[in-house]
Design an enzyme around this catalytic site. Sequence first.
Site, PDB file in Angstrom:
ATOM      1  N   SER A 352     152.338  97.843 166.488  1.00 36.48           N
ATOM      2  CA  SER A 352     152.864  97.751 167.849  1.00 36.48           C
ATOM      3  C   SER A 352     152.641  96.354 168.405  1.00 36.48           C
ATOM      4  O   SER A 352     151.765  95.610 167.943  1.00 36.48           O
ATOM      5  CB  SER A 352     152.176  98.775 168.756  1.00 36.48           C
ATOM      6  OG  SER A 352     150.938  98.267 169.243  1.00 36.48           O
ATOM      7  N   ASP A 353     153.419  95.993 169.395  1.00 33.81           N
ATOM      8  CA  ASP A 353     153.150  94.749 170.100  1.00 33.81           C
ATOM      9  C   ASP A 353     151.839  94.901 170.871  1.00 33.81           C
ATOM     10  O   ASP A 353     151.293  96.000 171.014  1.00 33.81           O
ATOM     11  CB  ASP A 353     154.318  94.388 171.027  1.00 33.81           C
ATOM     12  CG  ASP A 353     154.485  92.887 171.174  1.00 33.81           C
ATOM     13  OD1 ASP A 353     153.479  92.158 171.077  1.00 33.81           O
ATOM     14  OD2 ASP A 353     155.623  92.426 171.387  1.00 33.81           O
ATOM     15  N   TRP A 354     151.349  93.808 171.419  1.00 29.13           N
ATOM     16  CA  TRP A 354     149.984  93.763 171.943  1.00 29.13           C
ATOM     17  C   TRP A 354     149.869  94.423 173.324  1.00 29.13           C
ATOM     18  O   TRP A 354     150.668  94.170 174.221  1.00 29.13           O
ATOM     19  CB  TRP A 354     149.545  92.313 172.025  1.00 29.13           C
ATOM     20  CG  TRP A 354     148.797  91.805 170.818  1.00 29.13           C
ATOM     21  CD1 TRP A 354     147.667  91.037 170.840  1.00 29.13           C
ATOM     22  CD2 TRP A 354     149.087  92.003 169.432  1.00 29.13           C
ATOM     23  NE1 TRP A 354     147.246  90.775 169.539  1.00 29.13           N
ATOM     24  CE2 TRP A 354     148.101  91.347 168.662  1.00 29.13           C
ATOM     25  CE3 TRP A 354     150.087  92.707 168.751  1.00 29.13           C
ATOM     26  CZ2 TRP A 354     148.082  91.359 167.276  1.00 29.13           C
ATOM     27  CZ3 TRP A 354     150.081  92.721 167.358  1.00 29.13           C
ATOM     28  CH2 TRP A 354     149.089  92.060 166.639  1.00 29.13           C
TER      29      TRP A 354
END
Length: 643
Positions: A352-354
């Site tokens: 996932s993105d941060w």
Amino acid sequence: MSMALYMQGPRVIKKLESHMPAASSAVAADTLTAQDGTRFRDLNGNGTMEPYEDPRLSTTERVADLVARLSLAEKAGLMFHTQVVATADGRVSNVPIRPGRAGAADLVGGKLITHLNVIEMPGPRAMARWQNAVQELAAQNPHGIPVTLSTDPRHGFGHNAAASFAAADFSAWPDQIGFAAIGDADLVRRFGDVARREYVAVGIRAALHPSVDLATEPRWARQYTTFGQDGELAGRLVVAYVEGFQGATLGPRSVACITKHFPGGGPQRDGEDPHFPYGREQIYPGGRFDEHLAPFRAAMAAGTAGLMPYYGIPMGLELHGEPIEEIGFGFNRQIITGLLRERLGYDGVVCSDWGLVTDAQARDGSRRLPARAWGAEQLTPRERVRRIVEAGCDQMGGEECVEILIDLVESGDIPESRIDESARRLLGVKFDLGLFDNPFVSEDEAATVVGAPGFVAEGLAAQARAMVALTPLDALPVRPARLHLDGLDAAAAAGAADIVDDPRDADLIVVRIAAPWEARDTYMLESGFHAGSLEFAEADIARILDLAAMAPTALVVGLDRPAVLTPFLDAEITLLAEFGASDRAVLDVVLGVAEPEGRLPFDLPRSMAAVELSLPDVPGDTADALFRAGYAASSTAGITDLR
């Protein structure tokens, strides 16, 4: 399971100490010889070569053996990929990157997290020393799982620290959009090979790039990290990029690519970015979803080790007759499992993105950033973790809440078999990269390889090649004796001409200016995003036009995203665009030392009114554009060696 309980164990007793490495000789510290003569790292400290320690076995065999041995805490640790600062003294510090977070020593020795995203980095020798210390610390954990270090791009000019970093010690090349301007797949492959060598030398084994989003919304702030608006070009260049970093297959000298932002982060409503609440929505009024997906198909075919979904919410999207839930891509099972895993058949790592789970705060406490849990704002952190895992993600970027995942499994909300599925993917990459057999690097090699003169020269040449002449260069004086520089360092012109302070005394005025943006600073990270209007301020326009009235003028505009250049077109100004270039590269082009070879990777609009009427998912639909993608002015000016 309590935090205190899963932090215990005989091989984690030193978890909070600072560790100094034994430099490149550290690989021998736990290396034994089996009865048949095979050398192996005794990672669990039992004096026996277990199958996962056997370098002769396949990755599949080693992964199967190791997963069966791991505790839930070890498997949970694999599923978090969070940020750290590498210290200049080479010690593994327990100082957190920001309030409420753990330091590297606690992340590795306590939470058993083995994927670290390095934000701040010292010089090459110190970086190598620090990474070796991290690997020594990881080797004390129950099964000695090595750490994978990752980074956002570090070979460009760092317009936005939330997305990339300036090259510093590494060789400096054009930003990714500059490679699109050149359009040369062989050059992209060569860049990937050089960047790979520099990364591997300091222990970085995962690249949180490339981005293959299409730059179809002129206002979007992330365009400089893309291959532009053309899907075919992006697909062709991402293949070369992955080949340069990974090679034909992942191996001990590879860097694993995490390609982003699936299924395409470009079509943002009003061009706003989903790092922030006002940029949550991705829209497809032109029906071009498949066009944005195409470069990811190419990346998957090239074998990208990982993919990263973006933050945005797909609004009003329907795929194969099925309405898609309006929730961020990282939480979206229809997108991650239904589309990516099942329909496209992708079995690599999905990270996932941060920051999808917890809020973040700047180090000084001055700014906050809410969790990018768009469409899931009302869910608790526990519920968000469950949704991300159930969607099909293998890792949670920028998070370290391992206790939540452990509790979800122990309470029966997530079956441990689902955790095993992600653990197998994540461990497979580590084995393929050779990290289990030798995660250490040489300080001497790091100091020699990073920023090697040949690499620096190649990068400088590529910076100049990527520039685009928007008007013919013939109007520029061939051998200007006196230069007036505006926005450039005079040192870059040393030996080329005399520098004059008064523009009226110049044979040539060179102005360098960045594409315009609207300053914002409410949220953490927001000030780094160049968003909003593409029109220059009236004061900037007037100042440049006044200079142009005094002497021949070259205006060089840094296009990290498009700009409205209409006010300068009718003036006697030579217009050039750069896509990540040093002052030296800019002056090499202006003074005829190097030839610009680039073509525009996106349209340059004539007005903001035209931008506002365009559709964010459709490339090249800005009405009556000033310059179309693919444009470059012809020039008869020759190359002159002035240095």
